[in-house]
Design an enzyme around this catalytic site. Structure first.
Site, mmCIF file in Angstrom:
data_model
loop_
_atom_site.group_PDB
_atom_site.id
_atom_site.type_symbol
_atom_site.label_atom_id
_atom_site.label_comp_id
_atom_site.label_asym_id
_atom_site.label_seq_id
_atom_site.Cartn_x
_atom_site.Cartn_y
_atom_site.Cartn_z
ATOM 1 N N GLU A 51 0.820 -1.215 0.000
ATOM 2 C CA GLU A 51 0.000 0.000 0.000
ATOM 3 C C GLU A 51 0.859 1.272 0.000
ATOM 4 O O GLU A 51 0.481 2.294 -0.575
ATOM 5 C CB GLU A 51 -0.922 0.014 1.230
ATOM 6 C CG GLU A 51 -2.049 -1.015 1.190
ATOM 7 C CD GLU A 51 -1.602 -2.425 1.622
ATOM 8 O OE1 GLU A 51 -0.401 -2.630 1.907
ATOM 9 O OE2 GLU A 51 -2.469 -3.321 1.659
ATOM 10 N N HIS A 61 31.184 -9.774 -17.270
ATOM 11 C CA HIS A 61 30.903 -8.345 -17.145
ATOM 12 C C HIS A 61 30.620 -8.009 -15.694
ATOM 13 O O HIS A 61 29.968 -8.768 -14.982
ATOM 14 C CB HIS A 61 29.692 -7.967 -18.012
ATOM 15 C CG HIS A 61 29.181 -6.603 -17.722
ATOM 16 N ND1 HIS A 61 29.898 -5.478 -18.033
ATOM 17 C CD2 HIS A 61 28.058 -6.176 -17.108
ATOM 18 C CE1 HIS A 61 29.212 -4.417 -17.629
ATOM 19 N NE2 HIS A 61 28.102 -4.820 -17.060
ATOM 20 N N GLU A 116 18.216 -9.419 -25.673
ATOM 21 C CA GLU A 116 17.465 -9.933 -24.523
ATOM 22 C C GLU A 116 16.021 -9.444 -24.404
ATOM 23 O O GLU A 116 15.547 -9.198 -23.296
ATOM 24 C CB GLU A 116 18.238 -9.633 -23.218
ATOM 25 C CG GLU A 116 19.641 -10.205 -23.250
ATOM 26 C CD GLU A 116 20.489 -9.808 -22.022
ATOM 27 O OE1 GLU A 116 19.913 -9.434 -20.993
ATOM 28 O OE2 GLU A 116 21.713 -9.905 -22.120
ATOM 29 N N ASP A 132 27.743 -13.146 -16.820
ATOM 30 C CA ASP A 132 27.841 -11.914 -16.028
ATOM 31 C C ASP A 132 27.911 -12.216 -14.542
ATOM 32 O O ASP A 132 27.152 -13.040 -14.033
ATOM 33 C CB ASP A 132 26.602 -11.038 -16.282
ATOM 34 C CG ASP A 132 26.624 -10.416 -17.669
ATOM 35 O OD1 ASP A 132 27.661 -10.508 -18.338
ATOM 36 O OD2 ASP A 132 25.587 -9.839 -18.065
ATOM 37 N N HIS A 151 24.584 5.446 -17.687
ATOM 38 C CA HIS A 151 23.729 5.961 -16.613
ATOM 39 C C HIS A 151 23.217 7.355 -16.948
ATOM 40 O O HIS A 151 22.455 7.942 -16.197
ATOM 41 C CB HIS A 151 24.494 5.982 -15.290
ATOM 42 C CG HIS A 151 25.001 4.624 -14.902
ATOM 43 N ND1 HIS A 151 24.156 3.593 -14.566
ATOM 44 C CD2 HIS A 151 26.254 4.110 -14.846
ATOM 45 C CE1 HIS A 151 24.868 2.511 -14.303
ATOM 46 N NE2 HIS A 151 26.142 2.792 -14.477
HETATM 47 ZN ZN LIG Z 1 26.639 -3.828 -15.989
#
Ligand SMILES: [Zn+2]
Length: 766
Positions: free
Chosen positions: A20, A651, A494, A609, A704
């Site tokens: 909630e 990675h 992917e 990874d 990013h």
């Molecule tokens: Zn990464």
């Protein structure tokens, strides 16, 4: 022991049984509800949680642990350490300003977010500097204490302790990086004193200071600061009684310091590697005249407690303190709400699980046992033993075929056939890549078409075949773009994967999924980790279909993409009935089969990874070598069954390696890609200085940020990489997967990346 024991917890899930809080907070952000409505929803959740905890039999309930976003951010507000750039917004509208610190605004960057110790919860990092002025704002703590008192509970305010608060902080932007936030302790303590006074006025009997930062290795100066801090706070006359709690590991050298401090109680973790606290406490002479809160119910895993073992621990502890209370080892924030919400669970597994609500019941049962006699809980102990026996004997936890495979593993299985030099030559001959080859990390932007397709499939508007055709079309588009951009090693993007752990967990036997097992990751973001409940095996290939489809569409190599064993464990609730290394080995063998299938189907480059390799490092340095041993061994076990001319990539999603540099070498991957764009290839230099002998792809595109890096910028990063890594061992790639980016940026950025690589190949020095 003169006082009767009580049961308590340090914190409870904030979300509510149906998440909630998420709905209310996101509703406020979207303008669907007002600030007053958000506050009312939050108050309702607190009221329900306290009611539930008191009714369940807790003698003391936590207050102030509730948060609209993060309890470390709440502490920042409590001590007035608002960053300069957010001050105007906080003054204009405290609630909007609070969320601006958490999430940023169009104009102002948020606080940095990082992991709360070795959990999967993220907190907002306080920013401090020599000019920081602390001011006491006890409002939230006092108000929630008053709420709980008025509702008839026995609350204990929970506050991040002053030493941990400073140790979790970082120098504010513009402050010299060597600045030690702990140097502000003397300035911070008067503010904590004011908060203690105000909580006492509001009716607090006890206050809890959380000091989990002390379970990490700390130098003598820090221990001296702890002694000074609690001598100061303990010496105050206007204050409630003080309980200092620690969790996630043993206190070690900090234990005698806290035991000798003039505070009235300590909370210690006695689960897992923290069980060493028991001997350490005895060695320190116990806590004569004081209260001990014993964290014997694991607050981080989702398994039922071994009641008999906890009773034995508690029986020993009873002789070591004036009063012993029973608790979960840490806040129950880290586990889902209630197993009763799971109606679809594997029926066998359901009886082995304890979420927050069940853990509260366990602490109450144990408290009754130690304070009134274990005969009173005989029924619960019997049922508990039956469930533990069922779990131990279940074919799910003991699959003979899996066991036979893991015991048959030899040292040679986790070694490639030939040393790297020979493999590199064989791979060069087979792959025929140019010098400075280019690739991407794995995922491509998740488009709205894909989300629509997924929703259409779930709603039955399209069938599986139609859905698969959309996935195939997406893969063709991703491949066509990569060929056009001139990338050398391609990925399929992917589009079929929801999450890099969940996707595999859903296909492996031994994993169990929940419907409502949500835990807070950060702010309003919750994750639902799969439960690694039993022996792990792979009933059928997991990635073969789309990888081979993609390879059939292009003549360039397409990478097979897998998630490594350490990450499969780190982002799951993992079993506690065998060593982690054993579980990792089972996952590794399942992945090894997948690797073999991919190789047999013609995949020449396979990436496994391990983004979690560093974040799972044990909190204590002494425990790290053993962890790194099984972590690297399991990676090699997954990847070493291949031919010399099959190229193994890995990675990792960060730029700071420090103590895992040697472990990265131990992975023996042919190629590693890492984050490096922001640090201007610093990691390439670190690897090269550490003598790293294999191929490296330090990121040259910061994913990013929505910024598109220009050709010259990428070329300059590649040249900086060449200063550390010779051209035959350097790759050009982004920092990480492209899932969160938009197609427009990705198209331009990757086109610039390949252009830069061509330029640097022709003219390496610029
Ligand atoms: Zn990464």
């Amino acid at each position: 022991m003169t006082e009767r024991s009580l049961a308590t917890v340090y914190g409870y899930p904030r979300q509510g049984p149906g998440r909630e809080l998420k709905k209310a907070v996101e509703g406020y952000w979207a303008g669907r509800i007002t600030a007053a409505e958000l506050e009312a929803a939050a108050a309702g959740l607190r009221r329900a949680a306290w009611r539930e905890l008191t009714d369940a039999g807790l003698g003391e309930v936590p207050s102030g642990d509730f948060s609209l976003y993060d309890h470390v951010l709440d502490t920042t507000v409590m001590v007035g350490a608002i960053p300069e750039r957010h001050r105007a917004a906080v003054e204009a509208d405290p609630l909007a300003g609070y969320f601006a610190m958490a999430r940023g605004t169009q104009d102002v960057a948020p606080l940095e977010m990082t992991k709360w110790f070795d959990t999967n919860y993220h907190y907002l990092v306080p920013e401090l500097g020599p000019d920081t002025v602390f001011t006491a704002n006890p409002g939230k703590q006092a108000a929630e204490l008053t709420e709980a008192l008025l509702q008839g509970h026995n609350p204990r305010p929970v506050v991040v302790g002053p030493v941990t608060y400073l140790l979790l902080s970082k120098p504010a932007p513009g402050v010299e990086p060597g600045f030690e936030p702990l140097s502000l302790l003397e300035r911070l303590l008067p503010v904590y004193a004011e908060i203690l006074a105000s909580l006492q006025s509001a009716g607090a009997d006890w206050v809890q200071f959380d000091e989990p930062a002390l379970v990490q290795d700390r130098p003598q100066e820090v221990l001296d600061a702890v002694a000074a801090a609690y001598a100061h706070l303990g010496g105050l006359t206007r204050r409630p009684r003080i309980l200092v709690t620690s969790y996630f590991d043993r206190l070690g050298a900090a234990l005698p310091v806290l035991a000798a401090a003039p505070v009235e109680g300590l909370g210690l973790d006695f689960t897992g590697s923290a069980a060493a606290n028991l001997d350490d406490l005895a060695a320190a002479g116990g806590l004569p005249g004081k209260r001990l809160v014993a964290g014997v119910v694991d607050g981080r895993n989702i398994w039922i407690n071994e009641l008999e073992r906890s009773l034995a621990t508690l029986a020993t502890l009873l002789g070591l303190a004036e009063r012993v209370d029973v608790a979960a080892s840490c806040s129950l924030l880290h586990v889902p709400y209630d197993t009763a919400l799971e109606t679809d669970l594997h029926p066998e597994v359901a009886g082995w699980l304890a979420f927050a609500r069940q853990k509260v019941a366990e602490t109450v049962t144990l408290t009754r046992g130690i304070s009134r006699g274990t005969h009173l809980i005989a029924e619960q102990v019997d049922a508990n033993q039956a469930a533990l026996r069922a779990r131990a004997e279940s074919p799910l936890t003991h699959n003979p075929a899996v066991r036979a495979r893991t015991t048959a593993v030899t040292a040679a299985d986790s070694r490639r056939i030939s040393p790297y030099g020979e493999r590199a030559a064989a791979q060069r001959a087979r792959l025929k890549l140019p010098p400075l080859p280019t690739t991407t990390i794995g995922s491509f932007p998740q488009t709205s078409e894909l989300r629509v397709a997924r929703a259409d499939l779930r709603a039955g508007r399209i069938d599986q075949a139609a859905y698969d055709e959309r996935i195939a079309a997406e893969i063709r588009q991703v491949l066509a773009f990569q060929e056009e951009a001139g990338l050398d090693v391609l990925v399929h993007g992917e589009p079929e994967r929801n999450d890099m752990v969940q996707y595999f967990a859903e296909q492996l036997d031994g994993y169990v999924a929940t419907q409502h097992g949500w835990v807070q990751s950060y702010g309003s973001r919750y994750v639902r980790p799969p439960i690694l409940a039993g022996d792990i095996s792979r009933p059928e290939p997991m990635t073969l279909r789309w990888t081979t489809y993609a390879q059939s569409q292009t003549s360039r190599p397409v990478k097979g993409m897998l998630t490594g064993p350490v990450t499969m464990l780190a982002w799951s609730f993992v079993r506690d009935d065998q060593p982690l290394g054993e579980t990792a080995r089972q996952v590794a063998l399942a992945l090894r089969e997948e690797v073999a299938d991919l190789e047999a189907a013609g995949t020449t480059v396979i990436q496994v990874d391990e983004p979690a390799l560093r974040e799972t490092l044990p909190l204590r340095a002494a425990d790290r070598p053993a962890y790194l041993e099984w972590a690297t061994e399991s990676f090699r076990l997954a990847t070493s069954g291949v031919r010399d001319d099959t190229q193994i990539h890995t990675h990792m999603c960060y730029a700071e390696f420090g103590e895992i540099l040697a472990a990265i070498d131990d992975l023996d991957a042919d190629v590693i890609s890492l984050e490096a764009a922001r640090s201007h290839m610093q990691v390439a230099h670190e690897l090269s200085e550490g003598g790293y002998p294999r191929e490296v792809g330090p990121g040259v595109y910061d994913i990013h940020s929505p910024r598109v890096p220009g050709v010259e910028e990428v070329a300059s990063l590649l040249r900086a990489g060449l200063a550390a890594i010779p051209v035959e061992r350097l790759w050009g790639n982004p920092d990480c997967g492209l899932k969160t980016r938009g197609w427009e940026e990705v198209r331009s950025s990757l086109t610039n990346l390949t252009a830069a690589a061509r330029q640097v190949r022709e003219n390496p020095t610029g």
